[in-house]
Scaffold this active site. Structure first.
Site, short mmCIF file in Angstrom:
data_model
loop_
_atom_site.label_atom_id
_atom_site.label_comp_id
_atom_site.label_asym_id
_atom_site.label_seq_id
_atom_site.Cartn_x
_atom_site.Cartn_y
_atom_site.Cartn_z
N CYS A 79 0.84 -1.20 0.00
CA CYS A 79 0.00 0.00 0.00
C CYS A 79 0.88 1.26 0.00
CB CYS A 79 -0.98 -0.02 1.17
SG CYS A 79 -2.35 1.15 0.98
N HIS A 166 -3.71 -5.13 0.57
CA HIS A 166 -3.16 -5.60 1.84
C HIS A 166 -3.23 -7.13 1.92
CE1 HIS A 166 -2.55 -1.80 4.06
NE2 HIS A 166 -3.52 -1.35 3.27
N GLU A 168 -1.86 -8.98 4.03
CA GLU A 168 -1.83 -9.43 5.43
C GLU A 168 -3.21 -9.53 6.04
OE1 GLU A 168 -1.28 -4.88 5.74
OE2 GLU A 168 -1.00 -6.50 4.29
N SER A 220 -7.38 -12.97 34.93
CA SER A 220 -8.76 -12.66 34.59
C SER A 220 -9.57 -13.89 34.25
CB SER A 220 -8.79 -11.70 33.38
OG SER A 220 -8.32 -12.38 32.23
N GLY A 222 -9.00 -15.32 31.42
CA GLY A 222 -8.91 -15.34 29.96
C GLY A 222 -7.62 -15.97 29.47
N VAL A 223 -7.52 -16.10 28.17
CA VAL A 223 -6.37 -16.76 27.55
C VAL A 223 -5.08 -15.98 27.80
CG1 VAL A 223 -5.37 -17.55 25.36
CG2 VAL A 223 -7.83 -17.75 25.76
N ASP A 224 -5.12 -14.67 27.60
CA ASP A 224 -3.89 -13.87 27.65
C ASP A 224 -3.24 -13.90 29.03
OD1 ASP A 224 -4.61 -13.25 25.06
OD2 ASP A 224 -5.53 -11.35 25.61
N SER A 225 -4.00 -13.58 30.05
CA SER A 225 -3.41 -13.54 31.39
C SER A 225 -2.98 -14.93 31.85
CB SER A 225 -4.38 -12.92 32.39
OG SER A 225 -5.51 -13.74 32.60
#
Length: 509
Positions: A79, A166, A168, A220, A222-225
């Site tokens: 781009c 794009h 990606e 939390s 959740g996945v991230d923590s």
């Protein structure tokens, strides 16, 4: 050291997606600000120039010297990157008559180089206000769309390419193939970076970074923590102190469920009920940014208080991931535009005394799950839908009250549990209910009602940076609507959000 692709960031909201796609190939990549162009590493096998909110026709637009790269390393401009190459080397970039944004079809073109293995027509994603009216000197066109004649080009006898679209972005159907052709075929990367390697290197890095200090981490559920906690646990063991804060904005019964789910993971974890403090901080606030910052402030206040009981607590661990960062502020110091503040990025108060350690800051959600699986974590935990850090506080439009939270918890529980019961949960990237600041007239029995309206939100995605609304069966939506209206006192109307991201965001605030 790993074979490396360098991505130079000109401020595109999609820059991090380029990195995510490349890492899917098990190829290591780094994102650097465009101001550092020309400083490559010995292991660099190729360079990518990102998109940008700027126009190359603007006097203030980034226009770095590319002479140390072009013709010396494989180079792909995406781009803005393609327009920069065109303008710098004898081409012409003009303003388009109309904004070219969204889906387009490559109608015809070559079948080698970046286009190896493609069948025309193929869908791509456009996002630009300028077009390349004349190709740069010494280059040839590779493909076109109905509206964009020079959709992609290559410099003759040189591994330098420009694409107006794009690749990606998820909605470019063969975008991954374009990037694979560049990274694997042109740059000759073999793929020597994997989740297992990341775990090994990140644990070693954390040991060095933290030393003998202690870390407090907010869990939390959740996945991230959870993945961040396991990486830190591998690095420092019992010196990791996990705290799960009930902010009063969790899903129904989630506080106890989360505490129970971590019992078998060997983590030090303490539950803290601070819901009343969050409600007090949110009283009277209706602006989304004000609410996010209020939640972030109380979050940090609670952790600072808890850190007093932990000897040598010097660090605050967070599960920050790339989409949090790129939507809040540029991850690289480049000119990315702010979309919204995240509670663990833009909402941190200046007086925070703990240093921050973020093991996942360079990863996308799907990468986080891959890292979790490499550490043999429970798939039931890894496959949970994303849930915003500010919780239901940003799914209640307008002021947050305990009664509104109760109403939303009940509606959300019916929706999410229904997805699980109908075998739809794992086909959806993220789902939830939004409580609207709208009341509408209804009829129940022979009585008039004047109650709240809610919006169901369910999207499909692979990375959270782009998303489409999910085509749930009408029968399921009808059943869910009926249950919510009949079982949740205070709601008499249910709608379904069919907006994509972009232009909308997944959450409403």
């Amino acid at each position: 050291m790993h074979q490396t692709i360098l991505i130079y960031d000109f401020g595109s909201q999609y820059t991090q997606l380029i990195a995510r796609r490349i890492r899917e190939m098990n190829v290591y990549c780094e994102i650097h600000p465009w101001t550092s162009i020309g400083t490559t590493t010995p292991d660099c096998l190729g360079v990518i120039l990102s998109g940008s909110p700027f126009s190359v026709r603007d006097d203030s637009a980034p226009k770095p010297d590319l002479s140390n790269i072009k013709g010396k390393l494989p180079l792909l401009g995406i781009c803005y990157g393609a327009q920069l190459l065109a303008q710098r080397y004898g081409g012409e970039v003009k303003a388009s008559n109309t904004r070219e944004y969204g889906r387009a079809m490559l109608q015809h073109g070559v079948s080698d180089g970046l286009m190896t293995g493609l069948s025309y027509p193929t869908q791509v994603w456009m996002s630009h206000g300028d077009s390349i009216a004349q190709l740069p000197q010494g280059s040839v066109r590779m493909c076109s769309t109905a509206d964009v004649e020079n959709a992609a080009y290559q410099f003759v006898d040189e591994d330098t390419f420009g694409v107006q679209f794009h690749p990606e972005v998820y909605h470019s159907t063969d975008g991954m193939k374009h990037l694979q052709n560049f990274v694997l075929n042109v740059c000759k990367c073999t793929g020597d970076w994997s989740p297992g390697v990341f775990v090994e290197e990140k644990v070693s890095e954390l040991k060095t970074q933290i030393g003998e200090d202690h870390v407090i981490l907010g869990l939390s559920g959740g996945v991230d923590s959870s993945v961040a906690a396991m990486l830190l646990h591998k690095a420092i063991g019992p010196r990791l102190h996990c705290i799960f804060v009930d902010n009063g904005l969790l899903r129904k019964d989630e506080y106890q469920q989360v505490l129970d789910s971590y019992k078998h993971m060997g983590l030090n974890i303490k539950g803290v009920d601070a819901s009343s403090r969050f409600y007090e901080a949110l009283a009277g606030k209706t602006d989304p940014e004000d609410k996010r910052k209020a939640i972030g402030k109380v979050f940090i206040d609670v952790f600072e208080e808890e850190s007093g009981s932990v000897e040598n607590a010097s660090w605050l661990g967070q599960g920050t991931i790339y989409p949090d960062v790129i939507e809040s502020v540029s991850a690289t110091g480049g000119p990315s535009q702010t979309i919204k503040s995240h509670h663990n990025v833009g909402g941190l108060p200046d007086y925070m005394k703990l240093k921050v350690v973020e093991p996942l800051r360079s990863l996308f959600k799907d990468e986080v799950r891959r890292i979790g699986r490499a550490m043999e974590m429970d798939s039931a935990l890894l496959d949970r839908h994303p849930f915003p850090g500010p919780g239901l506080g940003i799914r209640i439009l307008g002021e947050v009250t305990a009664e509104k939270v109760r109403i939303l918890q009940e509606a959300d529980h019916i929706f999410v549990q229904g997805l699980k019961n109908h075998g739809l949960y794992n086909t959806v990237w993220q789902a939830g209910v939004i409580l609207l600041p709208v009341q509408s007239v209804g009829v129940m029995g022979d009585e008039r009602t004047y109650e709240n309206a809610v919006a169901l939100r369910a999207v499909t995605s692979t990375d959270g940076m782009t998303a489409d609304w999910c085509h749930l069966p009408y029968e399921f939506l009808a059943e869910t609507s009926n249950k919510i209206i009949n079982q949740v006192r205070g709601i008499n109307r249910v709608t379904y959000d069919i907006s994509s991201k972009p232009p909308a965001t997944i959450e409403w605030e």
